[in-house]
Design an enzyme around this catalytic site. Structure first.
Site, PDB file in Angstrom:
ATOM      1  N   GLU A  89     -13.612   3.274  14.461  1.00  0.00           N
ATOM      2  CA  GLU A  89     -12.351   3.321  15.203  1.00  0.00           C
ATOM      3  C   GLU A  89     -12.606   3.740  16.645  1.00  0.00           C
ATOM      4  OE1 GLU A  89      -8.451   6.265  15.537  1.00  0.00           O
ATOM      5  OE2 GLU A  89      -9.805   6.445  13.818  1.00  0.00           O
ATOM      6  N   ASP A 147     -11.199   8.351  12.316  1.00  0.00           N
ATOM      7  CA  ASP A 147     -10.923   9.776  12.451  1.00  0.00           C
ATOM      8  C   ASP A 147     -10.381  10.342  11.145  1.00  0.00           C
ATOM      9  OD1 ASP A 147     -11.712   9.593  15.066  1.00  0.00           O
ATOM     10  OD2 ASP A 147      -9.688   9.587  15.903  1.00  0.00           O
ATOM     11  N   ASP A 181      -7.879  12.242  10.788  1.00  0.00           N
ATOM     12  CA  ASP A 181      -6.450  12.569  10.871  1.00  0.00           C
ATOM     13  C   ASP A 181      -5.597  11.424  10.330  1.00  0.00           C
ATOM     14  OD1 ASP A 181      -6.655  10.641  12.826  1.00  0.00           O
ATOM     15  OD2 ASP A 181      -6.410  12.035  14.505  1.00  0.00           O
ATOM     16  N   ASP A 220      -3.768   9.165  11.886  1.00  0.00           N
ATOM     17  CA  ASP A 220      -3.998   7.883  12.552  1.00  0.00           C
ATOM     18  C   ASP A 220      -5.240   7.202  11.996  1.00  0.00           C
ATOM     19  OD1 ASP A 220      -1.832   7.712  14.179  1.00  0.00           O
ATOM     20  OD2 ASP A 220      -2.780   8.585  15.939  1.00  0.00           O
TER      21      ASP A 220
END
Length: 639
Positions: free
Chosen positions: A429, A502, A504, A506
């Site tokens: 990403e 990541d 998180d 997102d």
């Protein structure tokens, strides 16, 4: 004495003969497909299928499954005849003990007791017993009740006749999986509930009850219309709008007995759920092939008879079945399954038998319902034209992104060993994270492909739009094996494909978008065990001179509980992979010796299809329901 290739002796003493149920405990994957979630729940299905076999042959009408409060103990009871408890003439042991301790011992081999059955190997109950820490069998027969206990496949008590008299007959098996075999022994309520409800659809009039003590609930399933009710539920779950009101239904009582129902919808995919003697066959088989062949021929005959063949477009079998939702259930006396997990039917004679019934029945139904049939044909022609346009777009993309090294994506940092030995591609990403990964990787075996921004949601996009997307073009070109029907895994340029985003919310969203693409358009990567998800840390925790890495909040609290008392912890939350130093990214996420990877596996293809359709499809109402049903579970939201 002979010598092996490495010079060590190899003789009769080196041959190990496993006795009793030892082979099951030594190689559980051979019998239940693995020791993950699918294998764990397969233990339930083996016992439930035995009870269903009693019902299929007219000896039982009710089945109750109880998930006990510890979430690791299951009871399955039925009102069938009860497993015999008299002594076997050869072994002099109670028949109940033989069924539960001897492989290939059962009452389904001769055909006198069971005309149709989900299992003919005599393996299921004994396998469950072998892989259980504890198992208790209670049998009701002839006004009395009998009990016998086992541990890891070995009897821990003799057959005991309990005091008092009882009414009726039946069997109850209670078992707890062995934690030394299964990494996780907690059963999932939703998985059990889904399977039991399906059983009630497939066996009209069978009453199936699920008692979930972990949630204090009790649900009873009874469907008098059988698979017609099931089709309605599938259509509702998939938010699939039929293009005609009345479904096609087929019921044949002759051998092989079969029940089939179907409707064409506005969806762009084909969805068939097939079963043999009530056993779901997620990988299809000869019965499903026969259904597809018969339906295709029936539609072609109708089109030819009524001169409906379109000009300038060729109709393929895929066009005919696009949007089709079907339930195919057959019952045969001697099923030949592929493996003990019964995921695919192999009986060659069943294909011709099913096709021979489906073709004339479907053709007659279409001729008797001309308005319905004409709307189906119009939908098929539209699918053929759309497929031709998508094929042209795909070919155009293929010409631009051929798997030649010189035409690989410019931002791909390839590895040295591609195509020669072990290698892996990290789909990362963001360009920033991609930069860190490129610097921290092992250049010999690890390739890095950074993606920019959010990936296209391929569940709600047309194939033409998907193939025009730059990020997806780059992935297709880097992998080099094509997509969809043109995919060839042998041409894959890497041994593993690893999604790295990541830690998180997102990052999870991007991972979900990528998983949707691979599940829909490159499913063979998942089937072959080549797709993985990297687990980067979300937190760095420094306690004294020691450093720990936590993947999420729960992991963070676990580390603090174990080590936090020694010194005041310093906790750093990473904003993303891009802010990690290359050496840190290597140590935590890229290094095969220290990293954690999660293999992408499909436990239940039907449930996976439904979840992806609900959460990623065009209809937002399913997502709204999902969020509202689980709103109270959201303790901490990452925004």
């Amino acid at each position: 004495m002979s010598k092996s290739a490495n010079g060590n002796s190899y003789a009769a003493k080196d041959i190990v003969a496993l006795e009793g149920l030892e082979p099951v405990r030594k190689r559980p994957g051979m019998y239940i497909g693995g020791v993950g979630s699918a294998g764990l729940h397969h233990l339930i299905w083996e016992i439930v299928d035995n009870s269903v076999d009693e019902a299929m042959n007219g000896h039982a009408s009710e089945i109750t499954v109880t998930l006990h409060k510890d979430a690791s103990t299951i009871s399955v009871s039925d009102n069938g005849r009860g497993i015999p408890i008299d002594k076997h003439p050869q072994t002099k042991k109670p028949a109940l003990e033989m069924v539960l301790t001897v492989l290939h011992a059962g009452g389904k081999f001769e055909g006198n007791n069971y005309k149709t059955a989900g299992g003919l190997h005599g393996v299921g109950a004994s396998v469950v017993n072998a892989l259980s820490k504890e198992l208790t069998a209670v049998v009701r027969r002839d006004g009395s009740q009998f009990r016998m206990t086992f541990s890891k496949g070995v009897p821990t008590s003799k057959l005991q006749k309990l005091r008092g008299t009882v009414r009726g007959s039946g069997t109850m098996i209670t078992f707890t999986p062995d934690p030394t075999i299964f990494p996780k022994t907690t059963f999932d309520s939703d998985t059990i509930r889904h399977r039991l409800e399906t059983a009630s659809f497939l066996h009209r009039g069978l009453k199936v009850t699920f008692v979930d003590e972990t949630q204090g609930t009790k649900q009873t399933y009874l469907h008098e219309e059988g698979i017609v009710d099931y089709l309605r539920k599938v259509l509702k779950d998939r938010n699939a709008k039929p293009i005609h009101e009345a479904p096609f239904t087929l019921n044949q009582d002759a051998d092989p007995r079969m029940e089939i129902t179907l409707q064409w919808t506005e969806s762009t995919d084909e969805h068939i759920r097939s079963y043999v003697n009530g056993i779901p066959t997620g990988s299809g088989g000869t019965h499903e092939n026969g259904f597809r062949g018969g339906l295709t021929k029936a539609v072609r005959n109708y089109i030819d008879t009524h001169n409906l063949t379109p000009r300038g477009v060729k109709i393929s079998p895929e066009d005919i079945r696009e949007g089709l939702v079907a339930i195919v259930s057959v019952f045969i006396s001697e099923p030949q399954f592929q493996g003990q997990t019964k995921d695919r039917l192999n009986n060659p004679e069943v294909q011709a038998a099913v096709e021979g019934v489906v073709r004339p029945s479907a053709e007659q139904w279409m001729n008797n319902n001309r308005s319905i049939a004409d709307s189906i044909v119009a939908r098929i022609i539209a699918a053929a034209r759309a497929r031709a346009a998508s094929r042209a777009a795909s070919e155009a993309v293929s010409r631009k992104t051929a798997g030649k090294r010189s035409l690989l994506p410019g931002k791909l940092s390839d590895c040295i060993s591609t195509g020669k030995g072990y290698s892996e591609l990290f789909i990362v990403e963001g360009d920033s994270a991609g930069g860190s990964a490129k610097q921290g990787r092992d250049r010999n075996t690890q390739a890095i492909l950074p993606l920019r921004g959010k990936v296209l949601n391929t569940e709600s996009a047309t194939l033409k739009k998907i193939l025009e997307n730059k990020e997806i073009q780059d992935m297709i070109a880097a992998l080099g094996c094509g997509i969809g029907a043109n995919m060839n895994v042998a041409s894959l340029r890497y041994d593993r494909v690893i999604l790295l985003a990541d830690a998180d919310s997102d990052g999870h969203h991007i991972t979900t978008l990528l998983l949707t693409f691979f599940y829909r358009h490159m499913p063979q990567l998942i089937a072959d065990g080549r797709l993985f998800i990297a687990v980067p840390p979300l937190y760095r925790i420094d306690i004294g001179k020691e450093t720990y890495w936590a993947a999420d909040e729960a992991h963070r609290e676990e580390i603090l509980a174990q080590h936090g008392g020694r010194a005041k912890p310093e906790i750093t939350r990473f904003k993303g992979l891009g802010e990690m130093m290359p050496n840190v990214l290597w140590e935590t996420t890229l290094n095969p010796a220290t990293r954690k990877l999660e293999k992408v596996e499909i436990d239940d293809h039907l449930e996976t299809d439904r979840v992806i359709s609900d959460l990623m499809g065009r209809d937002a109402s399913a997502r709204f329901r999902f969020i509202m049903d689980r709103a109270e579970d959201a303790v901490e939201i990452d925004v």
